[in-house]
Design a protein around this motif. Sequence first.
Motif, PDB file in Angstrom:
ATOM      1  N   VAL A 103     -23.495 -47.176  60.169  1.00  0.00           N
ATOM      2  CA  VAL A 103     -22.897 -45.842  60.250  1.00  0.00           C
ATOM      3  C   VAL A 103     -22.855 -45.440  61.720  1.00  0.00           C
ATOM      4  CG1 VAL A 103     -23.120 -43.441  59.538  1.00  0.00           C
ATOM      5  CG2 VAL A 103     -23.881 -45.281  58.006  1.00  0.00           C
ATOM      6  N   SER A 104     -21.712 -45.019  62.195  1.00  0.00           N
ATOM      7  CA  SER A 104     -21.584 -44.618  63.591  1.00  0.00           C
ATOM      8  C   SER A 104     -21.172 -43.150  63.677  1.00  0.00           C
ATOM      9  CB  SER A 104     -20.582 -45.520  64.325  1.00  0.00           C
ATOM     10  OG  SER A 104     -19.363 -45.564  63.624  1.00  0.00           O
ATOM     11  N   LYS A 105     -21.058 -42.650  64.888  1.00  0.00           N
ATOM     12  CA  LYS A 105     -20.671 -41.255  65.053  1.00  0.00           C
ATOM     13  C   LYS A 105     -19.843 -41.072  66.313  1.00  0.00           C
ATOM     14  CE  LYS A 105     -24.869 -39.626  64.940  1.00  0.00           C
ATOM     15  NZ  LYS A 105     -25.669 -40.868  64.936  1.00  0.00           N
ATOM     16  N   VAL A 106     -19.086 -39.989  66.329  1.00  0.00           N
ATOM     17  CA  VAL A 106     -18.279 -39.604  67.484  1.00  0.00           C
ATOM     18  C   VAL A 106     -18.478 -38.114  67.725  1.00  0.00           C
ATOM     19  CG1 VAL A 106     -16.538 -41.409  67.201  1.00  0.00           C
ATOM     20  CG2 VAL A 106     -16.251 -39.221  66.009  1.00  0.00           C
ATOM     21  N   GLY A 107     -18.028 -37.648  68.889  1.00  0.00           N
ATOM     22  CA  GLY A 107     -18.193 -36.245  69.250  1.00  0.00           C
ATOM     23  C   GLY A 107     -18.962 -36.066  70.527  1.00  0.00           C
ATOM     24  N   ALA A 108     -19.453 -37.184  71.076  1.00  0.00           N
ATOM     25  CA  ALA A 108     -20.131 -37.178  72.368  1.00  0.00           C
ATOM     26  C   ALA A 108     -19.791 -38.482  73.071  1.00  0.00           C
ATOM     27  CB  ALA A 108     -21.640 -37.032  72.201  1.00  0.00           C
ATOM     28  N   GLU A 109     -20.139 -38.563  74.329  1.00  0.00           N
ATOM     29  CA  GLU A 109     -19.907 -39.773  75.106  1.00  0.00           C
ATOM     30  C   GLU A 109     -21.034 -39.941  76.108  1.00  0.00           C
ATOM     31  OE1 GLU A 109     -16.075 -38.996  76.783  1.00  0.00           O
ATOM     32  OE2 GLU A 109     -16.846 -37.670  78.351  1.00  0.00           O
ATOM     33  N   PRO A 110     -21.224 -41.150  76.626  1.00  0.00           N
ATOM     34  CA  PRO A 110     -22.335 -41.375  77.551  1.00  0.00           C
ATOM     35  C   PRO A 110     -22.193 -40.544  78.824  1.00  0.00           C
ATOM     36  CG  PRO A 110     -21.410 -43.454  76.768  1.00  0.00           C
ATOM     37  CD  PRO A 110     -20.460 -42.379  76.354  1.00  0.00           C
ATOM     38  N   ALA A 111     -23.324 -40.132  79.344  1.00  0.00           N
ATOM     39  CA  ALA A 111     -23.374 -39.419  80.624  1.00  0.00           C
ATOM     40  C   ALA A 111     -24.514 -39.996  81.452  1.00  0.00           C
ATOM     41  CB  ALA A 111     -23.549 -37.925  80.411  1.00  0.00           C
ATOM     42  N   LEU A 140     -14.827 -49.213  60.681  1.00  0.00           N
ATOM     43  CA  LEU A 140     -16.138 -48.588  60.634  1.00  0.00           C
ATOM     44  C   LEU A 140     -16.333 -47.998  59.237  1.00  0.00           C
ATOM     45  CD1 LEU A 140     -15.917 -46.686  64.055  1.00  0.00           C
ATOM     46  CD2 LEU A 140     -17.126 -48.847  63.616  1.00  0.00           C
ATOM     47  N   PRO A 141     -17.350 -48.423  58.498  1.00  0.00           N
ATOM     48  CA  PRO A 141     -17.492 -47.963  57.106  1.00  0.00           C
ATOM     49  C   PRO A 141     -17.648 -46.452  56.965  1.00  0.00           C
ATOM     50  CG  PRO A 141     -18.928 -49.853  57.542  1.00  0.00           C
ATOM     51  CD  PRO A 141     -18.385 -49.405  58.860  1.00  0.00           C
ATOM     52  N   LEU A 142     -18.373 -45.841  57.893  1.00  0.00           N
ATOM     53  CA  LEU A 142     -18.637 -44.399  57.844  1.00  0.00           C
ATOM     54  C   LEU A 142     -18.827 -43.893  59.260  1.00  0.00           C
ATOM     55  CD1 LEU A 142     -19.495 -41.679  56.560  1.00  0.00           C
ATOM     56  CD2 LEU A 142     -21.769 -42.660  56.207  1.00  0.00           C
ATOM     57  N   VAL A 143     -18.120 -42.829  59.592  1.00  0.00           N
ATOM     58  CA  VAL A 143     -18.230 -42.226  60.926  1.00  0.00           C
ATOM     59  C   VAL A 143     -18.564 -40.755  60.767  1.00  0.00           C
ATOM     60  CG1 VAL A 143     -17.060 -41.696  63.090  1.00  0.00           C
ATOM     61  CG2 VAL A 143     -16.592 -43.856  61.942  1.00  0.00           C
ATOM     62  N   ASN A 144     -19.638 -40.340  61.409  1.00  0.00           N
ATOM     63  CA  ASN A 144     -20.023 -38.930  61.415  1.00  0.00           C
ATOM     64  C   ASN A 144     -19.384 -38.216  62.595  1.00  0.00           C
ATOM     65  OD1 ASN A 144     -21.934 -38.520  59.174  1.00  0.00           O
ATOM     66  ND2 ASN A 144     -23.105 -40.113  60.209  1.00  0.00           N
ATOM     67  N   LEU A 145     -18.766 -37.109  62.308  1.00  0.00           N
ATOM     68  CA  LEU A 145     -18.241 -36.219  63.348  1.00  0.00           C
ATOM     69  C   LEU A 145     -19.378 -35.319  63.797  1.00  0.00           C
ATOM     70  CD1 LEU A 145     -16.199 -34.574  65.002  1.00  0.00           C
ATOM     71  CD2 LEU A 145     -15.532 -33.430  62.870  1.00  0.00           C
ATOM     72  N   ARG A 146     -19.839 -35.535  65.009  1.00  0.00           N
ATOM     73  CA  ARG A 146     -20.935 -34.729  65.549  1.00  0.00           C
ATOM     74  C   ARG A 146     -20.371 -33.444  66.127  1.00  0.00           C
ATOM     75  NH1 ARG A 146     -23.801 -32.699  69.627  1.00  0.00           N
ATOM     76  NH2 ARG A 146     -26.023 -33.148  69.868  1.00  0.00           N
ATOM     77  N   ALA A 182     -15.054 -43.801  55.695  1.00  0.00           N
ATOM     78  CA  ALA A 182     -15.462 -42.503  55.170  1.00  0.00           C
ATOM     79  C   ALA A 182     -15.848 -41.589  56.321  1.00  0.00           C
ATOM     80  CB  ALA A 182     -16.632 -42.654  54.197  1.00  0.00           C
ATOM     81  N   ILE A 183     -15.827 -40.280  56.054  1.00  0.00           N
ATOM     82  CA  ILE A 183     -16.095 -39.266  57.068  1.00  0.00           C
ATOM     83  C   ILE A 183     -17.378 -38.526  56.728  1.00  0.00           C
ATOM     84  CG2 ILE A 183     -15.238 -37.142  58.155  1.00  0.00           C
ATOM     85  CD1 ILE A 183     -12.388 -38.088  57.362  1.00  0.00           C
ATOM     86  N   GLY A 184     -18.234 -38.368  57.716  1.00  0.00           N
ATOM     87  CA  GLY A 184     -19.421 -37.541  57.592  1.00  0.00           C
ATOM     88  C   GLY A 184     -19.404 -36.445  58.640  1.00  0.00           C
ATOM     89  N   LEU A 185     -20.322 -35.502  58.506  1.00  0.00           N
ATOM     90  CA  LEU A 185     -20.436 -34.391  59.449  1.00  0.00           C
ATOM     91  C   LEU A 185     -21.863 -34.314  59.972  1.00  0.00           C
ATOM     92  CD1 LEU A 185     -18.515 -31.597  57.497  1.00  0.00           C
ATOM     93  CD2 LEU A 185     -17.658 -32.903  59.446  1.00  0.00           C
TER      94      LEU A 185
END
Length: 311
Positions: A90-98, A130-136, A172-175
């Motif tokens: 399970v992965s996520k998006v909504g941020a990036e490395p800094a 990606l099977p499931l991605v969480n929107l952060r 699939a989409i997660g939050l």
Amino acid sequence: MTSTARSSQLTATGAARAGGLGVLAGRTVSRVGYGAMQLRRLDREAAIALLRRAVELGIDHVDTAHFYGNGFVNEVIAAALRPEDDVLVVSKVGAEPAPGGPIPLRLAQRPEQLRAGVEDNLKSLGLERLPLVNLRRADHGPGLRPEGDQIVDLDDQLAVMADLRDEGKIGAIGLSSVPLDGLRRALPMGIACVQNAYSLVARDDEDMLRLCLAEDIAWVPYFPLGGAYAGLPKVTDEPAVATAAQALGVAPAQIGLAWLLQHTSNTLLIPGTADPEHLWANTDAGAISIDEATLAALDAVPTRSGDIELG
């Protein structure tokens, strides 16, 4: 018990599923999973060994993100996990490395940034889908708050996530870090899971948890033992937790995790660690049964999550 039922108790590698059976994005998984962020603290060889140990212990879902270690964690997962392990990543998006910042990430909330985040995850994990991605999100719970062009309407974000699903890039989409009204708005999209900060001592999201239970949405709390931010209490500091741990002959942290699993049937855990002993203890917490009297004492612990300082 039928052979099918017996087989569902086991992972693809033949290990008993840690914590029993859960459901995530339509798949049967272990209720105790692994949060991979702490792998960035290890070298490559040690990180791979820890992931292999997780598989041996009956863990078959792993939570990650490309912005964990700027791709390092994902690349380690790709190297460590084998197709025959059948681990749900399970992965996520909504941020990036800094890199070099006061905290190692910054928000990336705009639709084009979400799409780029999915592409980064696909590349670093070596996957076509990606099977499931969480929107952060960043409008609830501890952590960063959006400013300027990072203030983005949830509907705009869900639209691009749905497009990515239609394109076959995500399943699939997660939050994550979303308030109750945000979840309600998103329900028509078909939400697979919610990841919010939640623990025995921080239960402000109880109504959201109950909505997830009613809607067959997996509840996957982060900071399951509290204490990750200044002002956030630690589960292990609670007298009732210490008393329960002593009575059952287990560690206080294990009580905190076991309580979460007994609290609702849709709860899955993704505790993170870089320590093999802690990994075993987290997994073993899934086998602890808390009696009704002890459970009542734990349920009576008040929530004290109102003074969290944002980082």
